[in-house]
Design a protein around this motif. Structure first.
Motif, PDB file in Angstrom:
ATOM      1  N   PRO A  85       0.843  -1.208   0.000  1.00  0.00           N
ATOM      2  CA  PRO A  85       0.000   0.000   0.000  1.00  0.00           C
ATOM      3  C   PRO A  85       0.874   1.252   0.000  1.00  0.00           C
ATOM      4  O   PRO A  85       1.822   1.335   0.781  1.00  0.00           O
ATOM      5  CB  PRO A  85      -0.782  -0.115   1.318  1.00  0.00           C
ATOM      6  N   SER A  87       0.594   5.664  -0.410  1.00  0.00           N
ATOM      7  CA  SER A  87      -0.267   6.853  -0.510  1.00  0.00           C
ATOM      8  C   SER A  87      -0.103   7.518  -1.867  1.00  0.00           C
ATOM      9  O   SER A  87       1.007   7.546  -2.409  1.00  0.00           O
ATOM     10  CB  SER A  87       0.121   7.886   0.549  1.00  0.00           C
ATOM     11  N   CYS A 101       5.406   8.617  -3.541  1.00  0.00           N
ATOM     12  CA  CYS A 101       6.704   8.890  -2.927  1.00  0.00           C
ATOM     13  C   CYS A 101       7.077   7.611  -2.183  1.00  0.00           C
ATOM     14  O   CYS A 101       6.384   7.229  -1.237  1.00  0.00           O
ATOM     15  CB  CYS A 101       6.506  10.068  -1.979  1.00  0.00           C
ATOM     16  N   ARG A 103       9.571   5.060  -0.165  1.00  0.00           N
ATOM     17  CA  ARG A 103      10.776   4.813   0.659  1.00  0.00           C
ATOM     18  C   ARG A 103      11.192   3.361   0.490  1.00  0.00           C
ATOM     19  O   ARG A 103      10.351   2.461   0.541  1.00  0.00           O
ATOM     20  CB  ARG A 103      10.461   5.089   2.118  1.00  0.00           C
ATOM     21  N   GLY A 106      11.467  -2.600   2.073  1.00  0.00           N
ATOM     22  CA  GLY A 106      11.510  -4.066   2.052  1.00  0.00           C
ATOM     23  C   GLY A 106      11.422  -4.577   0.627  1.00  0.00           C
ATOM     24  O   GLY A 106      11.911  -3.937  -0.311  1.00  0.00           O
ATOM     25  N   THR A 107      10.736  -5.701   0.462  1.00  0.00           N
ATOM     26  CA  THR A 107      10.754  -6.428  -0.813  1.00  0.00           C
ATOM     27  C   THR A 107      10.262  -5.576  -1.994  1.00  0.00           C
ATOM     28  O   THR A 107      10.973  -5.376  -2.979  1.00  0.00           O
ATOM     29  CB  THR A 107       9.859  -7.688  -0.688  1.00  0.00           C
ATOM     30  N   VAL A 108       9.012  -5.095  -1.894  1.00  0.00           N
ATOM     31  CA  VAL A 108       8.402  -4.407  -3.042  1.00  0.00           C
ATOM     32  C   VAL A 108       9.076  -3.057  -3.290  1.00  0.00           C
ATOM     33  O   VAL A 108       9.437  -2.712  -4.425  1.00  0.00           O
ATOM     34  CB  VAL A 108       6.879  -4.218  -2.807  1.00  0.00           C
ATOM     35  N   THR A 109       9.255  -2.305  -2.229  1.00  0.00           N
ATOM     36  CA  THR A 109       9.788  -0.946  -2.414  1.00  0.00           C
ATOM     37  C   THR A 109      11.249  -0.967  -2.877  1.00  0.00           C
ATOM     38  O   THR A 109      11.656  -0.112  -3.661  1.00  0.00           O
ATOM     39  CB  THR A 109       9.630  -0.123  -1.118  1.00  0.00           C
ATOM     40  N   LEU A 148       8.177  10.775   6.250  1.00  0.00           N
ATOM     41  CA  LEU A 148       7.421  10.289   5.088  1.00  0.00           C
ATOM     42  C   LEU A 148       5.939  10.671   5.160  1.00  0.00           C
ATOM     43  O   LEU A 148       5.214  10.542   4.180  1.00  0.00           O
ATOM     44  CB  LEU A 148       7.588   8.761   5.005  1.00  0.00           C
ATOM     45  N   GLU A 264      -0.789   4.603   9.351  1.00  0.00           N
ATOM     46  CA  GLU A 264      -0.337   3.475   8.530  1.00  0.00           C
ATOM     47  C   GLU A 264      -0.407   2.224   9.375  1.00  0.00           C
ATOM     48  O   GLU A 264       0.041   2.225  10.511  1.00  0.00           O
ATOM     49  CB  GLU A 264       1.118   3.663   8.124  1.00  0.00           C
ATOM     50  N   ARG A 265      -0.964   1.182   8.852  1.00  0.00           N
ATOM     51  CA  ARG A 265      -0.930  -0.125   9.497  1.00  0.00           C
ATOM     52  C   ARG A 265      -0.593  -1.157   8.419  1.00  0.00           C
ATOM     53  O   ARG A 265      -0.887  -0.925   7.251  1.00  0.00           O
ATOM     54  CB  ARG A 265      -2.308  -0.476  10.090  1.00  0.00           C
ATOM     55  N   HIS A 266       0.026  -2.260   8.805  1.00  0.00           N
ATOM     56  CA  HIS A 266       0.292  -3.288   7.798  1.00  0.00           C
ATOM     57  C   HIS A 266      -1.027  -3.772   7.228  1.00  0.00           C
ATOM     58  O   HIS A 266      -1.940  -4.091   7.969  1.00  0.00           O
ATOM     59  CB  HIS A 266       1.087  -4.443   8.399  1.00  0.00           C
TER      60      HIS A 266
HETATM   61  C1  LIG Z   1      -2.192   3.449   3.992  1.00  0.00           C
HETATM   62  C2  LIG Z   1      -0.688   3.304   3.825  1.00  0.00           C
HETATM   63  C3  LIG Z   1      -0.006   4.230   3.070  1.00  0.00           C
HETATM   64  C4  LIG Z   1       1.373   4.103   2.901  1.00  0.00           C
HETATM   65  N1  LIG Z   1       2.025   5.027   2.142  1.00  0.00           N
HETATM   66  C5  LIG Z   1       3.336   4.885   1.892  1.00  0.00           C
HETATM   67  C6  LIG Z   1       3.995   5.814   1.038  1.00  0.00           C
HETATM   68  O1  LIG Z   1       3.411   6.778   0.526  1.00  0.00           O
HETATM   69  N2  LIG Z   1       5.308   5.610   0.785  1.00  0.00           N
HETATM   70  C7  LIG Z   1       6.011   4.553   1.344  1.00  0.00           C
HETATM   71  O2  LIG Z   1       7.205   4.422   1.062  1.00  0.00           O
HETATM   72  N3  LIG Z   1       5.410   3.677   2.179  1.00  0.00           N
HETATM   73  C8  LIG Z   1       4.088   3.813   2.452  1.00  0.00           C
HETATM   74  N4  LIG Z   1       3.467   2.921   3.266  1.00  0.00           N
HETATM   75  C9  LIG Z   1       4.268   1.874   3.928  1.00  0.00           C
HETATM   76  C10 LIG Z   1       4.518   0.678   3.012  1.00  0.00           C
HETATM   77  O3  LIG Z   1       3.295   0.136   2.579  1.00  0.00           O
HETATM   78  C11 LIG Z   1       5.287  -0.383   3.813  1.00  0.00           C
HETATM   79  O4  LIG Z   1       6.583   0.108   4.116  1.00  0.00           O
HETATM   80  C12 LIG Z   1       5.368  -1.693   3.054  1.00  0.00           C
HETATM   81  O5  LIG Z   1       5.604  -2.722   3.992  1.00  0.00           O
HETATM   82  C13 LIG Z   1       6.456  -1.704   2.007  1.00  0.00           C
HETATM   83  O6  LIG Z   1       6.436  -2.948   1.353  1.00  0.00           O
HETATM   84  P1  LIG Z   1       7.785  -3.749   1.089  1.00  0.00           P
HETATM   85  O7  LIG Z   1       7.398  -5.047   0.431  1.00  0.00           O
HETATM   86  O8  LIG Z   1       8.777  -2.910   0.405  1.00  0.00           O
HETATM   87  O9  LIG Z   1       8.346  -3.985   2.520  1.00  0.00           O
HETATM   88  P2  LIG Z   1       8.160  -5.294   3.509  1.00  0.00           P
HETATM   89  O10 LIG Z   1       8.918  -6.408   2.827  1.00  0.00           O
HETATM   90  O11 LIG Z   1       6.720  -5.467   3.709  1.00  0.00           O
HETATM   91  O12 LIG Z   1       8.957  -4.815   4.741  1.00  0.00           O
HETATM   92  C14 LIG Z   1       8.891  -3.491   5.291  1.00  0.00           C
HETATM   93  C15 LIG Z   1       9.113  -3.543   6.781  1.00  0.00           C
HETATM   94  O13 LIG Z   1       7.918  -3.920   7.429  1.00  0.00           O
HETATM   95  C16 LIG Z   1       8.103  -5.108   8.197  1.00  0.00           C
HETATM   96  N5  LIG Z   1       6.857  -5.871   8.045  1.00  0.00           N
HETATM   97  C17 LIG Z   1       6.334  -6.374   6.926  1.00  0.00           C
HETATM   98  N6  LIG Z   1       5.150  -6.992   7.179  1.00  0.00           N
HETATM   99  C18 LIG Z   1       4.942  -6.856   8.512  1.00  0.00           C
HETATM  100  C19 LIG Z   1       3.873  -7.244   9.396  1.00  0.00           C
HETATM  101  N7  LIG Z   1       2.796  -7.908   8.970  1.00  0.00           N
HETATM  102  N8  LIG Z   1       3.990  -6.896  10.703  1.00  0.00           N
HETATM  103  C20 LIG Z   1       5.062  -6.231  11.158  1.00  0.00           C
HETATM  104  N9  LIG Z   1       6.099  -5.839  10.369  1.00  0.00           N
HETATM  105  C21 LIG Z   1       6.023  -6.153   9.074  1.00  0.00           C
HETATM  106  C22 LIG Z   1       9.307  -5.740   7.602  1.00  0.00           C
HETATM  107  O14 LIG Z   1       9.982  -6.539   8.550  1.00  0.00           O
HETATM  108  C23 LIG Z   1      10.160  -4.540   7.207  1.00  0.00           C
HETATM  109  O15 LIG Z   1      10.839  -3.998   8.297  1.00  0.00           O
HETATM  110  C24 LIG Z   1       2.091   3.022   3.484  1.00  0.00           C
HETATM  111  C25 LIG Z   1       1.398   2.091   4.242  1.00  0.00           C
HETATM  112  C26 LIG Z   1       0.023   2.228   4.423  1.00  0.00           C
HETATM  113  C27 LIG Z   1      -0.715   1.206   5.237  1.00  0.00           C
END
Ligand SMILES: Cc1cc2nc3c(=O)[nH]c(=O)nc-3n(C[C@H](O)[C@H](O)[C@H](O)COP(=O)(O)OP(=O)(O)OC[C@H]3O[C@@H](n4cnc5c(N)ncnc54)[C@H](O)[C@@H]3O)c2cc1C
Length: 303
Positions: A85, A87, A101, A103, A106-109, A148, A264-266
């Motif tokens: 997810p 924004s 925008c 940051r 983790g995996t996707v970003t 952020l 923000e929540r997972h």
């Molecule tokens: C409504 C909303 C809006 C957002 N907007 C933005 C934005 O505009 N820009 C931005 O950069 N990010 C944003 N985020 C945050 C972004 O969605 C998270 O950082 C997301 O996890 C990135 O995915 P990833 O696969 O790159 O990272 P992940 O691989 O998911 O890992 C990211 C971090 O989260 C931890 N993590 C993953 N899943 C869980 C879980 N279930 N419980 C606890 N920790 C966990 C991982 O250990 C790691 O430290 C937003 C999130 C929400 C909910």
């Protein structure tokens, strides 16, 4: 067959075409689990760890039908990698593209950070409840963002900018850890030079390049001259910030009913189905991410 395409890209032709008889909104609403292909049209560094990415839906009907509110988010798919997810940081007043925008977290970003203009991603959404701009209209707005947290709030600021006469006094307070963590410096320069925006930038840890304010966002907030009767407060940033920012808003006599917080929540599905973002009886993805103070108060650990 071995593909030499970078990870996370997909050939447009390989995507199933939607029937030409469907309108864009029918397509978007028809299957909310389906990511629509979009092309990255530009990518630029905001900081060492954040990029501003512009994307355009490939299907013209989807491009035209996609409308969002400031504060809403989308689910960004990188094919073969996953979904996250994010924004929407562009304003709904600018149609035909979305800006995110992102940051590296983790995996996707991280995979997105290694992509380039021209690559194809998937987008689902928009999802969630954004800022109540209709309530803000005709009133003053105090926007407080940290790190952020500026991403969703920038959509709101640009929306107000493009409809400036609809709103009263607009005050923006933005805090970053260091000067090099400040995002959207060019836009801050623009807002700083406008008489109809009051802007306060502050950093926790200054360096030699910084001659501005030092300290947390609540410091400049304490000096603000606020008319509590017609001011709406908006907060978005790291979790630790909310309690203290709300405290200062209350010291300024801003009514709890006028305070909105972006959380923000997972989350996974974005549609209140999977339960990943459930907190008590609320789903962050459909009841939020923007909550009124009273709703936010019940979110564990938020205040
Ligand atoms: C409504 C909303 C809006 C957002 N907007 C933005 C934005 O505009 N820009 C931005 O950069 N990010 C944003 N985020 C945050 C972004 O969605 C998270 O950082 C997301 O996890 C990135 O995915 P990833 O696969 O790159 O990272 P992940 O691989 O998911 O890992 C990211 C971090 O989260 C931890 N993590 C993953 N899943 C869980 C879980 N279930 N419980 C606890 N920790 C966990 C991982 O250990 C790691 O430290 C937003 C999130 C929400 C909910």
């Amino acid at each position: 067959m071995q593909s030499n395409m970078p990870r996370g890209t997909i050939e447009v032709d390989a995507l199933r075409e939607a029937p030409q008889t469907m309108s864009g909104s029918e397509m978007l609403l028809g299957n909310a689990y389906r990511p629509w292909p979009a092309r990255i049209t530009s990518m630029r560094d905001l900081t060492a760890n954040e990029k501003l990415v512009e994307m355009r839906f490939i299907d013209e009907r989807v491009r035209e039908a996609f409308v969002h509110e400031p504060g809403q988010f989308l689910e960004l798919s990188l094919f073969g990698v996953g979904e996250a997810p994010i924004s929407i940081t562009s304003s709904p007043t600018k149609q035909g593209f979305v800006e995110l925008c992102i940051r590296r977290a983790g995996t996707v970003t991280s995979a997105l950070h290694s992509m380039h203009a021209g690559d194809i991603v998937g987008i689902r959404g928009p999802f969630g409840r954004g800022f109540p701009v209709d309530k803000f209209r005709g009133n003053d707005v105090l926007i407080v963002a940290g790190g952020l947290g500026i991403a969703p709030v920038r959509s709101l600021i640009n929306y107000i900018h493009d409809n400036r006469s609809d709103f009263g006094k607009v005050t923006i307070v933005y805090g970053s850890r260091t000067p090099s963590d400040i995002m959207f410096r060019d836009q801050f320069e623009m807002w700083r030079h406008r008489k109809d925006f009051e802007l306060y930038l502050t950093v926790d840890h200054p360096d030699d390049t910084w001659d501005g304010e030092v300290g947390v966002v609540t410091e400049p907030m304490k000096r603000l001259d606020i008319n509590p009767a017609n001011t709406y407060g908006v907060v978005c940033g790291p979790p630790v910030m909310y309690k203290f920012v709300v405290q200062v808003m209350r010291e300024k006599n801003i009514d709890y009913d006028h305070i909105y917080l972006d959380f923000e929540r997972h989350m996974k599905c974005g549609m209140g189905k999977c339960g990943h973002c459930q907190i008590g009886h609320q789903y962050c993805c459909i009841d939020g991410p923007v909550f009124n103070y009273w709703e936010a108060k019940n979110i564990q650990g938020s205040m």
